[in-house]
Every structure is written in structure tokens, then in C-alpha cells.
Motif scaffolding. Structure first.
Motif, PDB file in Angstrom:
ATOM      1  N   GLN A   1      12.884   4.386   1.602  1.00 13.85           N
ATOM      2  CA  GLN A   1      13.197   5.439   2.557  1.00 13.85           C
ATOM      3  C   GLN A   1      14.101   4.923   3.673  1.00 13.85           C
ATOM      4  O   GLN A   1      13.998   3.770   4.082  1.00 13.85           O
ATOM      5  CB  GLN A   1      11.912   6.004   3.170  1.00 13.85           C
ATOM      6  N   ILE A   2      14.973   5.762   4.131  1.00 14.01           N
ATOM      7  CA  ILE A   2      15.834   5.443   5.268  1.00 14.01           C
ATOM      8  C   ILE A   2      15.661   6.565   6.298  1.00 14.01           C
ATOM      9  O   ILE A   2      15.863   7.739   5.967  1.00 14.01           O
ATOM     10  CB  ILE A   2      17.309   5.334   4.852  1.00 14.01           C
TER      11      ILE A   2
ATOM     12  N   ILE B   1      13.713   2.958   7.561  1.00 17.06           N
ATOM     13  CA  ILE B   1      12.582   2.224   7.009  1.00 17.06           C
ATOM     14  C   ILE B   1      11.337   2.460   7.857  1.00 17.06           C
ATOM     15  O   ILE B   1      11.387   2.383   9.087  1.00 17.06           O
ATOM     16  CB  ILE B   1      12.904   0.716   6.948  1.00 17.06           C
ATOM     17  N   GLN B   2      10.234   2.733   7.193  1.00 12.32           N
ATOM     18  CA  GLN B   2       8.946   2.922   7.855  1.00 12.32           C
ATOM     19  C   GLN B   2       8.086   1.673   7.639  1.00 12.32           C
ATOM     20  O   GLN B   2       7.867   1.270   6.497  1.00 12.32           O
ATOM     21  CB  GLN B   2       8.232   4.159   7.297  1.00 12.32           C
ATOM     22  N   ILE B   3       7.625   1.086   8.735  1.00  9.26           N
ATOM     23  CA  ILE B   3       6.796  -0.108   8.617  1.00  9.26           C
ATOM     24  C   ILE B   3       5.413   0.254   8.080  1.00  9.26           C
ATOM     25  O   ILE B   3       4.925  -0.346   7.119  1.00  9.26           O
ATOM     26  CB  ILE B   3       6.656  -0.829   9.973  1.00  9.26           C
ATOM     27  N   MET B   4       4.785   1.236   8.677  1.00  4.42           N
ATOM     28  CA  MET B   4       3.452   1.664   8.250  1.00  4.42           C
ATOM     29  C   MET B   4       3.565   2.648   7.092  1.00  4.42           C
ATOM     30  O   MET B   4       4.460   3.500   7.078  1.00  4.42           O
ATOM     31  CB  MET B   4       2.707   2.325   9.411  1.00  4.42           C
ATOM     32  N   PRO B   5       2.675   2.546   6.104  1.00  3.29           N
ATOM     33  CA  PRO B   5       2.698   3.502   4.991  1.00  3.29           C
ATOM     34  C   PRO B   5       2.359   4.910   5.471  1.00  3.29           C
ATOM     35  O   PRO B   5       1.440   5.097   6.275  1.00  3.29           O
ATOM     36  CB  PRO B   5       1.607   2.966   4.053  1.00  3.29           C
ATOM     37  N   GLN B   6       3.119   5.880   5.019  1.00  2.00           N
ATOM     38  CA  GLN B   6       2.818   7.271   5.332  1.00  2.00           C
ATOM     39  C   GLN B   6       1.690   7.790   4.455  1.00  2.00           C
ATOM     40  O   GLN B   6       0.922   8.655   4.859  1.00  2.00           O
ATOM     41  CB  GLN B   6       4.082   8.130   5.145  1.00  2.00           C
ATOM     42  N   GLN B   7       1.607   7.257   3.256  1.00  2.00           N
ATOM     43  CA  GLN B   7       0.557   7.644   2.314  1.00  2.00           C
ATOM     44  C   GLN B   7      -0.050   6.374   1.730  1.00  2.00           C
ATOM     45  O   GLN B   7       0.526   5.741   0.850  1.00  2.00           O
ATOM     46  CB  GLN B   7       1.126   8.535   1.201  1.00  2.00           C
TER      47      GLN B   7
ATOM     48  N   PHE C   1       0.820  -1.218   0.000  1.00  2.00           N
ATOM     49  CA  PHE C   1       0.000   0.000   0.000  1.00  2.00           C
ATOM     50  C   PHE C   1       0.856   1.271   0.000  1.00  2.00           C
ATOM     51  O   PHE C   1       0.327   2.367   0.156  1.00  2.00           O
ATOM     52  CB  PHE C   1      -0.924   0.021   1.220  1.00  2.00           C
ATOM     53  N   LYS C   2       2.167   1.108  -0.177  1.00  2.00           N
ATOM     54  CA  LYS C   2       3.070   2.260  -0.187  1.00  2.00           C
ATOM     55  C   LYS C   2       3.358   2.698  -1.624  1.00  2.00           C
ATOM     56  O   LYS C   2       3.432   1.859  -2.530  1.00  2.00           O
ATOM     57  CB  LYS C   2       4.398   1.914   0.489  1.00  2.00           C
ATOM     58  N   PRO C   3       3.561   3.994  -1.846  1.00  2.00           N
ATOM     59  CA  PRO C   3       4.090   4.431  -3.146  1.00  2.00           C
ATOM     60  C   PRO C   3       5.510   3.920  -3.322  1.00  2.00           C
ATOM     61  O   PRO C   3       6.199   3.580  -2.352  1.00  2.00           O
ATOM     62  CB  PRO C   3       4.049   5.963  -3.051  1.00  2.00           C
ATOM     63  N   GLN C   4       5.957   3.873  -4.556  1.00  2.00           N
ATOM     64  CA  GLN C   4       7.293   3.362  -4.851  1.00  2.00           C
ATOM     65  C   GLN C   4       8.367   4.124  -4.083  1.00  2.00           C
ATOM     66  O   GLN C   4       9.345   3.544  -3.630  1.00  2.00           O
ATOM     67  CB  GLN C   4       7.554   3.468  -6.360  1.00  2.00           C
ATOM     68  N   SER C   5       8.179   5.422  -3.893  1.00  2.00           N
ATOM     69  CA  SER C   5       9.193   6.254  -3.237  1.00  2.00           C
ATOM     70  C   SER C   5       9.373   5.895  -1.768  1.00  2.00           C
ATOM     71  O   SER C   5      10.467   6.068  -1.217  1.00  2.00           O
ATOM     72  CB  SER C   5       8.821   7.734  -3.366  1.00  2.00           C
ATOM     73  N   GLU C   6       8.318   5.381  -1.109  1.00  2.00           N
ATOM     74  CA  GLU C   6       8.412   5.068   0.318  1.00  2.00           C
ATOM     75  C   GLU C   6       9.133   3.749   0.588  1.00  2.00           C
ATOM     76  O   GLU C   6       9.567   3.504   1.712  1.00  2.00           O
ATOM     77  CB  GLU C   6       7.013   5.012   0.936  1.00  2.00           C
ATOM     78  N   LEU C   7       9.240   2.896  -0.410  1.00  3.15           N
ATOM     79  CA  LEU C   7       9.828   1.577  -0.189  1.00  3.15           C
ATOM     80  C   LEU C   7      11.305   1.655   0.157  1.00  3.15           C
ATOM     81  O   LEU C   7      11.842   0.773   0.826  1.00  3.15           O
ATOM     82  CB  LEU C   7       9.638   0.703  -1.439  1.00  3.15           C
TER      83      LEU C   7
END
Length: 276
Positions: free
Chosen positions: A44-45, A47-53, A36-42
Motif C-alpha cells: 500500500q502507498i 506505507i502503513q506501519i501498523m496492520p489495518q487488519q 501480521f498483514k495481509p498480502q495486499s497491505e504490504l
């Protein structure tokens, strides 16, 4: 003092189980949330477990790319049909090996078990040639038929059938019941645990199989879900967002099958492992 020690041990026991469960489920949870994450969030450093968007674009784009519904239905047909055939063959063979006495029964059973040591790569070419000669190459039945009679399923069924009392079968014969009636009206209803166990294993094997469909299927329209997932991996780049989305969809049937049959699963495993 003893009660306190037991309570402490029980708390530690359940705490360890929770930690192990979280450890093994984390990769699956990460795949689902990342779908459920956009490609850009995958990437990120940190790492975010929950999607921001949260977004469903990955699912929409992946579904529109190629005929994914067809691949899903192909895999569903292969997995369900192969599982039904595997269960029938395993239960019938297990019943024969455990309740019928004939010359060479134990030797034949040991030969059947010995085939577990033969890897697919050794018999791949002969099976391929046989499928080609039979006209089953590039068909879904070419995926279904060769692995239908699994030694593992027959072994589990035979071990479970050995725990059923012979007196029950003899009583049915005395009452005039035929062999087919005994099997379908007595043995099958009592074999729900092992049927559930073989169903889970067989469905999981067929659904996740990639190598054999890759060899048998030449037409893109007859590809299975695992082959479709491989198409998301390009030579120069990988569309991770869509791949994770379709991977999430692909794991749902296996989870559903396990949840449906889990009531009998452990019973079938334990009963099949006790008696030889």
C-alpha cells in the motif's frame, strides 16, 4: 551553571541513544508487524506501519507449507550442539594459550589468528572433499563439526583468561588439585562472561548460516531454517507475507539467547579486549 550543563549533556546523550535504538530496531519492528498483514497491505502507498487488519493466516499457511517444524528443529540441533562444542574448544584452547608455557606457544597462537584472514570460499572445496571421504556429507554433523573450532572464540577466551590471576591457579595446585579439577571447578565458574559472549556469537553464526548448509545438505528433510526461508523465494514470485512470518519465527531464538546471556555479554567483551 556546571550542573545545568551536565544535565543538558545527559539529556542529549540519552536522547541520542533513544534515536539510535529506534533507528536500528525499526527494520526488525517492521518485519514483525508486517508478518501480521495481509498480502495486499504490504504494498500500500502510503506505507502503513501498523496492520489495518491483523491476521495469523500468514503463520498458519507458512507452517502448513512443507515441514517447517522439522527445519526449525534441525537448526536448533545444529546451533545448540555446535555452540556447546565451540564453547568447550574455545575455553580449553584459551586456557592453554594463556596459562601454560610451552615452546612455540606464541607462534602457534599467531598462526591460529592468521586463519581469520582465510575466507571460507578458499577452503570450501577441501573441507567438502574431507566430509565426503569421512561420510559426513548430507548429515547435520557435517554442518556442525568443520566450523566448531573458531579462531575468534579462541582469541576472546585467551584474552579473557589472561586477566585471571596466576596465583589462584598456583594456590590450587599447592592444595593438591589436579589440572582437570582446576579447569572445571575454578576456571569455568570464573569464565561465565566469556562463555556467554562466545555462546551468543556461536549460536548466532550457526543459526544464521546459509552457505555451508546449502553445500553440505542434499536431503530436503535435513535442511535448516535458513534454507527453508529461501524456499519461499520463487523464480517468478515471492510470497512476502509468509516469508515475513517465518522470518519473525526464525529471529526469536537469537533474541532469546541474547536476553538470557546479556548480563555477562558486555563484561566478557570488555574484559577480553583489555589485556593481551
Amino acid at each position: 551553571m556546571i550542573m545545568n550543563n551536565r544535565k543538558t549533556f545527559k539529556i542529549l546523550h540519552y536522547a541520542l541513544l533513544v534515536i539510535l535504538t529506534a533507528f536500528f530496531l525499526f527494520p526488525v519492528l517492521w518485519v514483525v508487524l508486517s508478518s501480521f498483514k495481509p498480502q495486499s497491505e504490504l504494498f500500500q502507498i502510503p506505507i502503513q506501519i501498523m496492520p489495518q487488519q491483523w491476521t495469523f493466516e500468514n503463520y498458519i499457511e507458512a507452517m502448513s507449507r512443507g515441514d517447517f517444524v522439522r527445519y526449525f528443529s534441525n537448526s536448533l540441533f545444529v546451533a545448540v550442539t555446535a555452540t556447546i562444542i565451540t564453547v568447550l574448544i574455545s575455553i580449553m584452547a584459551g586456557y592453554g594459550f594463556s596459562k601454560y608455557f610451552f615452546i612455540g606457544r606464541d607462534f602457534l597462537f599467531m598462526v591460529m589468528l592468521a586463519t581469520l584472514m582465510i575466507p571460507l570460499q578458499v577452503i570450501m572445496v577441501p573441507i567438502f572433499l574431507q566430509l565426503k571421504a569421512s561420510g559426513l556429507l548430507n548429515t547435520l554433523w557435517g554442518i556442525i563439526i568443520p566450523p566448531s573450532a573458531t579462531p575468534t572464540g579462541i582469541f576472546l577466551a585467551r584474552q579473557y583468561m589472561a586477566t585471571l590471576p596466576n596465583s589462584m591457579i598456583e594456590a590450587a595446585r599447592i592444595d593438591g588439585a589436579g589440572e582437570s579439577r582446576i579447569f572445571f571447578h575454578i576456571i569455568l565458574p570464573l569464565s561465565k562472561p566469556i562463555i556467554a559472549t562466545i555462546t551468543i556469537f556461536s549460536f548466532m553464526w550457526r543459526w544464521n548460516d546459509y552457505l555451508w548448509p546449502l553445500i553440505v545438505i542434499l536431503d530436503d528433510k535435513k535442511q535448516t531454517i535458513q534454507q527453508a526461508l529461501a524456499n519461499f523465494v520463487g523464480q517468478l514470485q515471492i510470497n512476502w507475507s509468509q516469508l515475513l512470518a517465518m522470518t519473525t519465527v526464525a529471529i526469536l531464538p537469537v533474541i532469546i539467547i541474547f536476553l538470557v546471556f546479556q548480563k555477562y555479554f558486555m563484561t566478557g567483551i570488555s574484559a577480553g579486549a583489555v589485556k593481551g
